[in-house]
Motif scaffolding. Sequence first.
Motif, mmCIF file in Angstrom:
data_model
loop_
_atom_site.group_PDB
_atom_site.id
_atom_site.type_symbol
_atom_site.label_atom_id
_atom_site.label_comp_id
_atom_site.label_asym_id
_atom_site.label_seq_id
_atom_site.Cartn_x
_atom_site.Cartn_y
_atom_site.Cartn_z
ATOM 1 N N ARG A 296 -4.848 -2.402 9.366
ATOM 2 C CA ARG A 296 -4.785 -1.067 9.304
ATOM 3 C C ARG A 296 -3.117 -0.974 9.170
ATOM 4 N N TYR B 156 0.638 -1.549 -0.100
ATOM 5 C CA TYR B 156 0.408 0.047 -0.461
ATOM 6 C C TYR B 156 1.097 1.515 -0.047
ATOM 7 N N LYS C 40 -12.590 4.265 7.639
ATOM 8 C CA LYS C 40 -11.167 4.819 7.050
ATOM 9 C C LYS C 40 -10.657 4.785 7.906
ATOM 10 N N TRP D 164 2.099 -1.373 10.050
ATOM 11 C CA TRP D 164 1.356 -2.292 9.967
ATOM 12 C C TRP D 164 0.559 -2.757 11.547
ATOM 13 N N ARG E 167 -5.211 3.468 9.093
ATOM 14 C CA ARG E 167 -6.219 3.935 8.144
ATOM 15 C C ARG E 167 -7.090 2.017 7.344
ATOM 16 N N THR E 168 -7.536 2.270 7.109
ATOM 17 C CA THR E 168 -7.467 0.496 6.821
ATOM 18 C C THR E 168 -7.922 0.538 4.968
ATOM 19 N N LEU E 169 -7.563 -0.563 4.901
ATOM 20 C CA LEU E 169 -7.737 -0.599 3.364
ATOM 21 C C LEU E 169 -8.983 -1.419 2.666
ATOM 22 N N LYS E 170 -9.840 -1.829 3.779
ATOM 23 C CA LYS E 170 -10.572 -2.207 2.432
ATOM 24 C C LYS E 170 -11.411 -1.488 2.724
#
Length: 652
Positions: free
Chosen positions: A201, A140, A228, A158, A219-222
Amino acid sequence: MIPKETVDQILDTARIEEVVGDFVTLKRRGSSYVACCPFHNEKTPSFHVTPSKGIYKCFGCGKAGSAVGFVMEYEHMTYPEALRYLARKYNIEIKEEEETAEQIAARQRSESLMAVSEFARQYFCDQLKQGEGRAVGYQYYRSRHIEDATLEQWSLGWAPSGKTALVDAARAAGYKDEYLVAAGLAIQQEDGTLIDKFRERVMFPIHSVSGRVIAFSGRTLKADNPAKYVNSPETEIYIKSRNLLGIYFAKAEMARQDRCILVEGNVDVVMMHQMGITNVVASCGTSLTQEQVRLIKKFTENVTIMYDGDKAGLHAAIRAISLILKEGMNPRVVFLPDGDDPDSFSRKHTLEEIQDYIRDHEQDGIAFKTDLMLEEAGEDPLKKANMINEIADTVADIPDAIKRQVYVDTVARRFEIESDIIQERVRKTREKMRQEESRGRRDPERREEAPVAAAPREPEPVPRAVQTEEGILKPSEQELLGFILRYGRTPLQFETDSEFYDPEGSQTVADFIDAALSGDDIKFSNKAYEATYNAYFALYDQGLDQDAIVLNLLNGEDRSVAAVAADLSSEKYELTVHNFSDALTTTDSWLVTYVPRAILVYHDKRISAQQADLKRQMTDASPQQVLELMGRLSRLNDIKKTINIKLGRLKK
């Protein structure tokens, strides 16, 4: 509290050239050192370090002080923090004076929360380098063009997917559950078990001004996750409204450039820094607060707001403008092209292109708000009238009277109406603000409920003579204080035929000036000069020699006094003398001429200030009052004439 003996040991041990040399490349020039100033941009060195006096001085921007003052200024530390920094540098042990049991417990708990937060920072960083973190989190960051050096600098990490991954690791390392919960890293469920607050996250640590990790933003990546960002809750070491993301990395450049750029997103901050624009911060998952504005003000009074150009961003910018104005600061606004934010814009352009764009497109905050509201009002006269009132209310937020007047005139021209109309609205709004604040002070319940961003109080009216007096007297006060700080203990050897000759013995420069001022109960109009004057004589009366007095002033906790002492005692400060035709050859003979002369010039300036005030009073006075004022003015003219005869400006 650091014991005085330890403070003295630290200050005696610290060498100014070594301390400054840790941050600046110094070049020897004779008995001193020079460099380009670290506090402002310059190409020709004007920053001087004088080891014999233990001071630094920039003759470009005016920054000056001692070793402890340099650390405070450069690292933006408090006085105790700077002392501890120097103690560590010179391996001096600090044994704090005895604390109460409550103070010890509070300090230990705070340190425990800091320690577990630091453990979490390292844990998240380690997770980014392996397994799930490497495959998901690291990819990411790379997709956002965040480089490895930036990951390391900002400690980006992470949070893995396991419900108790961090909790288990912290327990294994010996950290207690209560501190994991108190630091906002874990959540205690109804059955008493702990689970991680941050899971799956990418993690952005939030640093304090001094660089300690005090919280996190994850921060979520989904794409289907409505939350968020998840941010640390408020804790004993982290209050959201008082902290800014990136402040630790941005503070030095904010001060050096005298400007802060305020953005919205975590990645925006990181990418701008990576690009090379390092005076950038963001609010920590909240709307901008008054306390955050005050934090920025510690480093600069100039703020450029760079928010998204959507509706939410526009309203956030308008709100930020008001908060910044209330602190007497200078807001400017710049919006990027449609569809861009600082992150995406920085990836499309070079550093020079971004800097040029900001310079060419930033707009004064009130002008921006005016243009925006004009567009919304269109040709509707009622909307336009309401808009003018709202702009006037925004101007009323400005505490500085001169700035307010400038904006009143600007707004009046913009709308082609009389400035008196705007001025009257501003006056009424400020009066209302004062009344509301006064009620809040009298009513404890209202005071508790009042928002932090209380409207600034209008300063108490100052007599008009005082408003102009400081500007008139400052050069003479600077001259007298310069004599004291450089030659205070030097005796004045007057000739026997001099009106100042004392058969019982000579006076020092400091005693002579103090006697001349205290006889008329005169205090300096410049507050910093008056504070320095008083601090000097407090040490003088203790019997300290001249160098020891100046060194104490330079190393004192009052940094305004230290700055004045450094400025007026430095070698390049030249006293204002008016005629060297008599070619005086010694310091003693020079002083007996120019110290009395400087006092006479000061008295002459004081009379000029009084005369100016009397003339202003005449404009509103009755005929009887005018006669009385003219009598006082005539007496002052006689005194001024006598002084000017002594100065050789007039003949008898």
